[in-house]
Design a protein around this motif. Structure first.
Motif, PDB file in Angstrom:
ATOM      1  N   ALA A  23       1.560 -48.987  -0.920  1.00 44.89           N
ATOM      2  CA  ALA A  23       2.414 -48.191  -1.562  1.00 44.89           C
ATOM      3  C   ALA A  23       3.361 -47.640  -0.947  1.00 44.89           C
ATOM      4  N   THR A  24       4.266 -48.292  -0.378  1.00 45.79           N
ATOM      5  CA  THR A  24       5.315 -47.765   0.756  1.00 45.79           C
ATOM      6  C   THR A  24       6.398 -47.467  -0.375  1.00 45.79           C
ATOM      7  N   ASP A  25       7.305 -46.925   0.189  1.00 42.37           N
ATOM      8  CA  ASP A  25       8.498 -46.326  -0.717  1.00 42.37           C
ATOM      9  C   ASP A  25       9.195 -47.220  -1.479  1.00 42.37           C
ATOM     10  N   PRO A  26       9.668 -46.869  -2.662  1.00 41.71           N
ATOM     11  CA  PRO A  26      10.260 -47.811  -3.754  1.00 41.71           C
ATOM     12  C   PRO A  26      11.714 -48.028  -3.400  1.00 41.71           C
ATOM     13  N   ASP A  27      11.968 -48.427  -2.304  1.00 44.22           N
ATOM     14  CA  ASP A  27      13.208 -49.112  -1.959  1.00 44.22           C
ATOM     15  C   ASP A  27      13.169 -50.325  -0.985  1.00 44.22           C
ATOM     16  N   ARG A  28      14.376 -50.804  -0.598  1.00 46.30           N
ATOM     17  CA  ARG A  28      14.300 -52.080   0.088  1.00 46.30           C
ATOM     18  C   ARG A  28      13.557 -52.164   1.539  1.00 46.30           C
ATOM     19  N   GLU A  29      13.578 -50.821   1.933  1.00 48.01           N
ATOM     20  CA  GLU A  29      13.016 -50.530   3.325  1.00 48.01           C
ATOM     21  C   GLU A  29      11.579 -50.573   3.305  1.00 48.01           C
ATOM     22  N   GLY A  30      11.153 -49.846   1.991  1.00 41.81           N
ATOM     23  CA  GLY A  30       9.689 -49.619   1.716  1.00 41.81           C
ATOM     24  C   GLY A  30       9.339 -50.989   1.677  1.00 41.81           C
ATOM     25  N   GLU A  31       9.910 -52.057   0.833  1.00 42.31           N
ATOM     26  CA  GLU A  31       9.306 -53.434   0.535  1.00 42.31           C
ATOM     27  C   GLU A  31       9.371 -54.107   1.807  1.00 42.31           C
ATOM     28  N   THR A  32      10.180 -54.021   2.529  1.00 43.81           N
ATOM     29  CA  THR A  32      10.169 -54.592   3.952  1.00 43.81           C
ATOM     30  C   THR A  32       9.015 -54.265   4.863  1.00 43.81           C
ATOM     31  N   ILE A  33       8.695 -52.863   4.741  1.00 48.39           N
ATOM     32  CA  ILE A  33       7.698 -52.505   5.541  1.00 48.39           C
ATOM     33  C   ILE A  33       6.189 -52.994   4.971  1.00 48.39           C
ATOM     34  N   ALA A  34       6.246 -53.098   3.641  1.00 47.63           N
ATOM     35  CA  ALA A  34       5.145 -53.608   2.853  1.00 47.63           C
ATOM     36  C   ALA A  34       4.808 -55.171   3.285  1.00 47.63           C
ATOM     37  N   TRP A  35       5.945 -55.759   3.473  1.00 48.56           N
ATOM     38  CA  TRP A  35       5.886 -57.344   3.742  1.00 48.56           C
ATOM     39  C   TRP A  35       5.520 -57.373   5.139  1.00 48.56           C
ATOM     40  N   HIS A  36       5.833 -56.519   6.254  1.00 49.34           N
ATOM     41  CA  HIS A  36       5.338 -56.561   7.385  1.00 49.34           C
ATOM     42  C   HIS A  36       3.881 -56.062   7.497  1.00 49.34           C
ATOM     43  N   LEU A  37       3.374 -55.241   6.512  1.00 53.49           N
ATOM     44  CA  LEU A  37       2.052 -55.094   6.534  1.00 53.49           C
ATOM     45  C   LEU A  37       1.314 -55.985   6.301  1.00 53.49           C
ATOM     46  N   LYS A  38       1.609 -56.873   4.912  1.00 52.94           N
ATOM     47  CA  LYS A  38       1.071 -57.929   4.722  1.00 52.94           C
ATOM     48  C   LYS A  38       0.839 -59.083   5.811  1.00 52.94           C
ATOM     49  N   GLU A  39       1.868 -59.243   6.519  1.00 52.64           N
ATOM     50  CA  GLU A  39       2.024 -60.285   7.664  1.00 52.64           C
ATOM     51  C   GLU A  39       0.904 -59.701   8.623  1.00 52.64           C
ATOM     52  N   THR A  40       1.067 -58.657   9.187  1.00 45.99           N
ATOM     53  CA  THR A  40       0.562 -58.313  10.092  1.00 45.99           C
ATOM     54  C   THR A  40      -1.210 -58.047   9.995  1.00 45.99           C
ATOM     55  N   LEU A  41      -1.347 -57.540   8.760  1.00 49.16           N
ATOM     56  CA  LEU A  41      -2.766 -57.445   8.596  1.00 49.16           C
ATOM     57  C   LEU A  41      -3.396 -58.708   8.030  1.00 49.16           C
ATOM     58  N   GLY A  42      -2.709 -59.840   7.907  1.00 48.15           N
ATOM     59  CA  GLY A  42      -3.308 -60.935   7.428  1.00 48.15           C
ATOM     60  C   GLY A  42      -3.638 -60.845   5.804  1.00 48.15           C
ATOM     61  N   LEU A  43      -3.004 -60.071   4.967  1.00 51.17           N
ATOM     62  CA  LEU A  43      -3.219 -59.923   3.556  1.00 51.17           C
ATOM     63  C   LEU A  43      -2.605 -61.090   3.020  1.00 51.17           C
ATOM     64  N   LYS A  44      -3.486 -61.778   2.016  1.00 50.37           N
ATOM     65  CA  LYS A  44      -3.175 -62.916   1.313  1.00 50.37           C
ATOM     66  C   LYS A  44      -2.228 -62.555   0.256  1.00 50.37           C
TER      67      LYS A  44
END
Length: 134
Positions: A85-106
């Motif tokens: 539930a990162t912020d609703p902007d491009r930066e928030g989407e990028t942070i969400a992608w980094h979280l997905k990759e770093t945490l190994g989320l499918k």
């Protein structure tokens, strides 16, 4: 037992979201960006060009980010579901992608809300989407 994890950017949102979501949820914060490009690779820019492919080398931003990553990884192992539930902007989407990759989320669920009210948060949780990678 806590079954679901909500990851937000700001630690200031944790208390209110925890009250809204209840005891089945754990709410943690990434505190913004958790990683950045390293100083390795072509011209020390953090990536390597291989023909038409680019391979990026990411590292934690700092010691706090390393600690946050470990705390989030530990939490992910203890739950059945992770919602970003990162912020609703491009930066928030990028942070969400980094979280997905770093945490190994499918296939993490991504939710968006523009106000922290029970109705907005519960509606967002009920209508998750995939990460926007376009």
């Amino acid at each position: 037992m806590i079954k679901r994890l909500l990851v937000v950017e700001s630690p200031g949102k944790i208390k209110k979201l925890s009250q809204i979501l209840g005891s089945d949820w754990k709410v943690l914060a990434s505190c913004g960006h958790i990683r950045e490009l390293s100083n390795e690779g072509d011209d020390s820019l953090g990536f390597i060009m291989d023909g038409s492919n680019v391979r990026c080398n990411y590292v934690p931003r700092d010691q706090r980010a390393k600690e946050t990553i470990q705390k989030l990884k530990s939490a992910v192992r203890q739950v059945d579901e992770v919602v970003l539930a990162t912020d609703p902007d491009r930066e928030g989407e990028t942070i969400a992608w980094h979280l997905k990759e770093t945490l190994g989320l499918k296939e993490p669920k991504r939710v968006i809300y523009t106000e922290i009210t029970a109705s907005a948060v519960q509606s967002a949780i009920a209508n998750p989407r995939k990460l926007d990678q376009i």
